[in-house]
Each structure stands twice: as structure tokens, then as C-alpha cells.
Design an enzyme around this catalytic site. Sequence first.
Site, PDB file in Angstrom:
ATOM      1  N   CYS A   1      89.319  18.950  13.986  1.00 18.66           N
ATOM      2  CA  CYS A   1      89.965  18.866  12.917  1.00 18.66           C
ATOM      3  C   CYS A   1      91.608  19.296  13.556  1.00 18.66           C
ATOM      4  O   CYS A   1      92.398  18.502  12.960  1.00 18.66           O
ATOM      5  CB  CYS A   1      89.721  20.170  11.984  1.00 18.66           C
ATOM      6  SG  CYS A   1      89.214  21.601  12.665  1.00 18.66           S
TER       7      CYS A   1
HETATM    8  N1  LIG Z   1      84.283  22.832   9.396  1.00 14.31           N
HETATM    9  C1  LIG Z   1      85.213  22.017   9.783  1.00 14.31           C
HETATM   10  O1  LIG Z   1      86.450  22.297   9.487  1.00 14.31           O
HETATM   11  C2  LIG Z   1      84.853  21.112  10.950  1.00 14.31           C
HETATM   12  C3  LIG Z   1      83.712  20.950  11.638  1.00 14.31           C
HETATM   13  N2  LIG Z   1      83.493  20.000  12.493  1.00 14.31           N
HETATM   14  C4  LIG Z   1      82.238  19.977  13.178  1.00 14.31           C
HETATM   15  O2  LIG Z   1      80.942  19.441  12.202  1.00 14.31           O
HETATM   16  C5  LIG Z   1      79.879  20.008  12.515  1.00 14.31           C
HETATM   17  C6  LIG Z   1      79.417  20.510  11.125  1.00 14.31           C
HETATM   18  O3  LIG Z   1      80.465  21.630  10.812  1.00 14.31           O
HETATM   19  P1  LIG Z   1      80.263  22.574   9.550  1.00 14.31           P
HETATM   20  O4  LIG Z   1      79.998  21.797   8.357  1.00 14.31           O
HETATM   21  O5  LIG Z   1      81.558  23.206   9.312  1.00 14.31           O
HETATM   22  O6  LIG Z   1      79.065  23.418   9.773  1.00 14.31           O
HETATM   23  P2  LIG Z   1      78.023  24.207   8.768  1.00 14.31           P
HETATM   24  O7  LIG Z   1      77.781  25.381   9.595  1.00 14.31           O
HETATM   25  O8  LIG Z   1      78.603  24.456   7.463  1.00 14.31           O
HETATM   26  O9  LIG Z   1      76.961  23.438   8.727  1.00 14.31           O
HETATM   27  C7  LIG Z   1      76.099  23.044   9.650  1.00 14.31           C
HETATM   28  C8  LIG Z   1      74.834  22.178   9.133  1.00 14.31           C
HETATM   29  O10 LIG Z   1      73.967  21.694  10.201  1.00 14.31           O
HETATM   30  C9  LIG Z   1      72.645  22.180   9.911  1.00 14.31           C
HETATM   31  N3  LIG Z   1      71.929  22.836  11.088  1.00 14.31           N
HETATM   32  C10 LIG Z   1      72.065  23.902  11.949  1.00 14.31           C
HETATM   33  N4  LIG Z   1      71.416  23.784  12.812  1.00 14.31           N
HETATM   34  C11 LIG Z   1      70.831  22.651  12.988  1.00 14.31           C
HETATM   35  C12 LIG Z   1      70.009  22.065  13.981  1.00 14.31           C
HETATM   36  N5  LIG Z   1      69.573  22.558  15.026  1.00 14.31           N
HETATM   37  N6  LIG Z   1      69.541  20.913  13.751  1.00 14.31           N
HETATM   38  C13 LIG Z   1      69.711  20.471  12.722  1.00 14.31           C
HETATM   39  N7  LIG Z   1      70.598  20.695  11.773  1.00 14.31           N
HETATM   40  C14 LIG Z   1      71.258  22.067  11.827  1.00 14.31           C
HETATM   41  C15 LIG Z   1      72.807  23.252   9.062  1.00 14.31           C
HETATM   42  O11 LIG Z   1      71.740  23.547   8.031  1.00 14.31           O
HETATM   43  P3  LIG Z   1      70.701  24.634   8.208  1.00 14.31           P
HETATM   44  O12 LIG Z   1      71.217  25.667   9.313  1.00 14.31           O
HETATM   45  O13 LIG Z   1      70.563  25.037   6.878  1.00 14.31           O
HETATM   46  O14 LIG Z   1      69.648  23.699   8.926  1.00 14.31           O
HETATM   47  C16 LIG Z   1      74.048  22.741   7.997  1.00 14.31           C
HETATM   48  O15 LIG Z   1      73.630  22.045   7.275  1.00 14.31           O
HETATM   49  C17 LIG Z   1      80.226  21.050  13.633  1.00 14.31           C
HETATM   50  O16 LIG Z   1      79.862  20.409  14.786  1.00 14.31           O
HETATM   51  C18 LIG Z   1      81.446  21.390  13.520  1.00 14.31           C
HETATM   52  O17 LIG Z   1      81.696  21.700  14.861  1.00 14.31           O
HETATM   53  C19 LIG Z   1      84.416  19.081  12.816  1.00 14.31           C
HETATM   54  C20 LIG Z   1      85.524  19.191  12.115  1.00 14.31           C
HETATM   55  C21 LIG Z   1      85.954  20.037  11.363  1.00 14.31           C
HETATM   56  C1  LIG Z   2      88.802  28.106  12.041  1.00 16.92           C
HETATM   57  C2  LIG Z   2      87.960  27.513  13.058  1.00 16.92           C
HETATM   58  O1  LIG Z   2      87.042  28.402  13.509  1.00 16.92           O
HETATM   59  N1  LIG Z   2      87.832  26.337  13.485  1.00 16.92           N
HETATM   60  C3  LIG Z   2      86.890  25.841  14.445  1.00 16.92           C
HETATM   61  C4  LIG Z   2      87.337  24.366  14.661  1.00 16.92           C
HETATM   62  C5  LIG Z   2      86.661  23.279  13.718  1.00 16.92           C
HETATM   63  C6  LIG Z   2      86.403  22.103  14.246  1.00 16.92           C
HETATM   64  O2  LIG Z   2      87.475  21.071  14.333  1.00 16.92           O
HETATM   65  O3  LIG Z   2      85.416  21.690  14.809  1.00 16.92           O
HETATM   66  P1  LIG Z   2      84.592  21.085  16.137  1.00 16.92           P
HETATM   67  O4  LIG Z   2      85.577  20.540  17.162  1.00 16.92           O
HETATM   68  O5  LIG Z   2      83.704  22.479  16.544  1.00 16.92           O
HETATM   69  O6  LIG Z   2      83.695  20.172  15.689  1.00 16.92           O
HETATM   70  C7  LIG Z   2      87.280  26.365  15.826  1.00 16.92           C
HETATM   71  O7  LIG Z   2      88.143  26.888  16.085  1.00 16.92           O
HETATM   72  O8  LIG Z   2      86.194  26.440  16.427  1.00 16.92           O
END
Ligand SMILES: NC(=O)C1=CN([C@@H]2O[C@H](COP(=O)(O)OP(=O)(O)OC[C@H]3O[C@@H](n4cnc5c(N)ncnc54)[C@H](OP(=O)(O)O)[C@@H]3O)[C@@H](O)[C@H]2O)C=CC1
Ligand SMILES: CC(=O)N[C@@H](CCC(=O)OP(=O)(O)O)C(=O)O
Length: 342
Positions: A156
Site C-alpha cells: 500500500c
Molecule cells: N491491509 C492492507 O492495507 C494491505 C494488505 N496487504 C497484504 O495483503 C495480504 C492480506 O492482508 P489483509 O487482508 O490485510 O489481512 P487479514 O489479516 O485481514 O486477512 C488475512 C487472510 O488470510 C487468511 N489466512 C491467515 N493465515 C493463513 C494461512 N496460513 N493460510 C491461508 N490463509 C490464511 C485469513 O483467514 P483465517 O485466518 O480465518 O484463515 C484471512 O482471510 C497480506 O499479505 C498483507 O500484507 C497488501 C496491501 C495492503
Molecule cells: C498500518 C500497517 O500496519 N500497515 C502495514 C502495511 C500493509 C501493506 O501494504 O502490506 P504488505 O506489504 O505487508 O503487503 C505495515 O506497515 O506493515
Amino acid sequence: MIKTCIVGASGYTGAELASLIHRHPRFELNALYVSAKSQDADKKLGDVHGYLFGQINLPLTPLTDDALQALANEMDVIFLATPHEASHDWMPVLSSGKAKVFDLSGAFRLKDQQVFADYYGFTHEQTSSLEQAVYGLADWFADDIKDADIVAVPGCYPTASLSALKPLHEAGILADGHLPIINAVSGVSGAGRKAAMGNSFCEVSLQAYGVLGHRHQPEISAYLGREVIFTPHLGNFKRGILATITVKVNSDVNAEAVARAFNQAYQDHPIVRIRQTWPKLDDVVGTPHCDLFWKLDTDKGYLVVTSAIDNLLKGAASQAVQCANIRFGFASHLGLVHEVSA
Ligand SMILES: NC(=O)C1=CN([C@@H]2O[C@H](COP(=O)(O)OP(=O)(O)OC[C@H]3O[C@@H](n4cnc5c(N)ncnc54)[C@H](OP(=O)(O)O)[C@@H]3O)[C@@H](O)[C@H]2O)C=CC1
Ligand SMILES: CC(=O)N[C@@H](CCC(=O)OP(=O)(O)O)C(=O)O
């Protein structure tokens, strides 16, 4: 229709993806998965995320190692909205069939495997998948994305930062010997849905973190092509990233040259909006847009740019859809924004 599934669908970005694919004219939402031990196993997505109640009744199916190969062969598109380690472990199997894989985690974003040991805390063992993966900064790397089997969707903060800095770097505006300074504030949803002390309601305040050591610093540097200073901050709001970036420009740079660089970069990119006022989170949260605005101090030779995105959309889910659109030959913004009216 293009058969699509989402792994990690109970999380914040996974649920946003499900919502976007559910409404998309060409992709069809076929299945949603969570981890084998998920506390949301077998619940309907709309029961877990109330904003989707009554709209998406697909169950959250626990995914086992045995089922991965079948997914790879049956699906056209797999979105991984999973932790870095899960994406890392599953990618070789998931990308071994016909499915194109779009990974929202950081596990395949950087070619230098040492970065994963230094910044992610695990040893990267999937050399071949890493070589195959293409960086999905959709408004910049469409030529790579259109033929890719694995797309690593950017983080992000890198999305907000690179969208602001790449037009300047590519136009030769940035002065050598000065590092762009990026200060960015993110809402708490950036940390994902699972509970932790640092993102609990009473603990969150406006605070810098990861100073001079956040894993997004090498990601931004790698895809900008120069070093940066990046300081993330956690803000006490749910969604959105506002990045304020200060750069030293070359001595011959004027306001017209800066405007030309941004206009040329984004004239055919409706997702990135050049504003006439300072971007604010309310204008981008809930949208796939990145909003940009800047001001140049010609006397001092410094330029300040601000960039605003929704971390869960342009910073994750909607950028993943942009990548999938590009991969399947559609306009990058299909299903995300409507054509501009006169
Ligand atoms: N939040 C953000 O703003 C951003 C996030 N990301 C990346 O995107 C990905 C998802 O982020 P986000 O949606 O915030 O994360 P969440 O923690 O909200 O969701 C993670 C998801 O993955 C599942 N999960 C957890 N552990 C496992 C596993 N071992 N195997 C399979 N599924 C699993 C969880 O479900 P359950 O535990 O119920 O199985 C849940 O559905 C991460 O890699 C994050 O770094 C990237 C950009 C921005
Ligand atoms: C507020 C906050 O905690 N933000 C996350 C970044 C989320 C993101 O972009 O995630 P990945 O690069 O992990 O996919 C962090 O700083 O770790």
C-alpha cells in the site's frame, strides 16, 4: 466468464476483492477460501463482513494442501490475500496449472532474496516463482503484467509513494545526491483484521513506526530506481493512506516541467487523478483512485507532492483487479470506474 477464487477471503483485502469481483462484468466469483484452522470456516462471507450481507453468500471454505493442485487446474484466476508466508509456501503449486495468480502479499515483490531475510523475517525458498513474478504497479508496468503467470501486487505505501515519484524520476526531474523524503500515514486496516495489541482501539494514536527499517523502503527503492527515506505512521482512523513527499529538483526545473511529467504519465490512466487541490482521504476511501497534487518552490528547488489512496483498494484489492484486467486484455479500470461523463 473467467473463473475466479480468492484465498484469504475473510480478511480485509480479501473481502474487498470478493466485492469487486462479484460486481465485475467479466470475472466470476467461484469460490472463497480461508486457512485450514480458520475461526470463520464454513461461514458465509456476508455473515462475516456485514457490508456484504445478503450479497455474497458463498461459504469460506478451509483450504488444505491437498486441494491446491485442483485449484491451480480448475481456476482461471487465483487471488491470494494471505500472509506473506502462506503465499510463499503455496505459490509453486498454485501457479503450476492454468490459473494466473495475483498475490497481494509481499512474498514475490522483490528479486533480491536477501531482502526477505532482512525485512520479512523468513528465508525465501521459491526461487523459480520469484523469477517468474512480475511487479503489479498497474499504471506503470502493464507491458510486463499482460504476459505474466504470477503478479506480485505492490504494498500500500509503495503504491502511494511510487505513483507520486515515478513521473518525476522518469522525467529526470529529481536532483542527484538528494533522497526523496516520504512521510506517510495509514489507517489501522493496513495491519489486517486479526487482533494485536498495537492496533487495538485504545492503543492506537498518531505515531511513527518502522523508522529507517520498514520492509516497504526496499520495495519503493527497487521500483523507483533510487534510494529513499520512508517513514510510515499509524493514524487513528480505519482506512486510507496520505503520503507527503519532499524532493530536491534539478536547478532548471520549473512548474511547467513538473506538470508535464505528471500529465504525460497519467493522461490515459483514469485511476490516477491529478487534483487542483491537496488530496484528502475522504475523496479516495472506498474508491480505486490515487489522487495527486504538488507545489514547487522554484527559489529553493524543492517540490512537495501528496498522494492519497485507500490502502485496501488502490493499495491492494482494486490494484489486483487492475492487474487481472490487464492480464486478460481488458481496460485496466474495467469494473472499477465508469467512463467519464462530459
Ligand atoms: N491491509 C492492507 O492495507 C494491505 C494488505 N496487504 C497484504 O495483503 C495480504 C492480506 O492482508 P489483509 O487482508 O490485510 O489481512 P487479514 O489479516 O485481514 O486477512 C488475512 C487472510 O488470510 C487468511 N489466512 C491467515 N493465515 C493463513 C494461512 N496460513 N493460510 C491461508 N490463509 C490464511 C485469513 O483467514 P483465517 O485466518 O480465518 O484463515 C484471512 O482471510 C497480506 O499479505 C498483507 O500484507 C497488501 C496491501 C495492503
Ligand atoms: C498500518 C500497517 O500496519 N500497515 C502495514 C502495511 C500493509 C501493506 O501494504 O502490506 P504488505 O506489504 O505487508 O503487503 C505495515 O506497515 O506493515
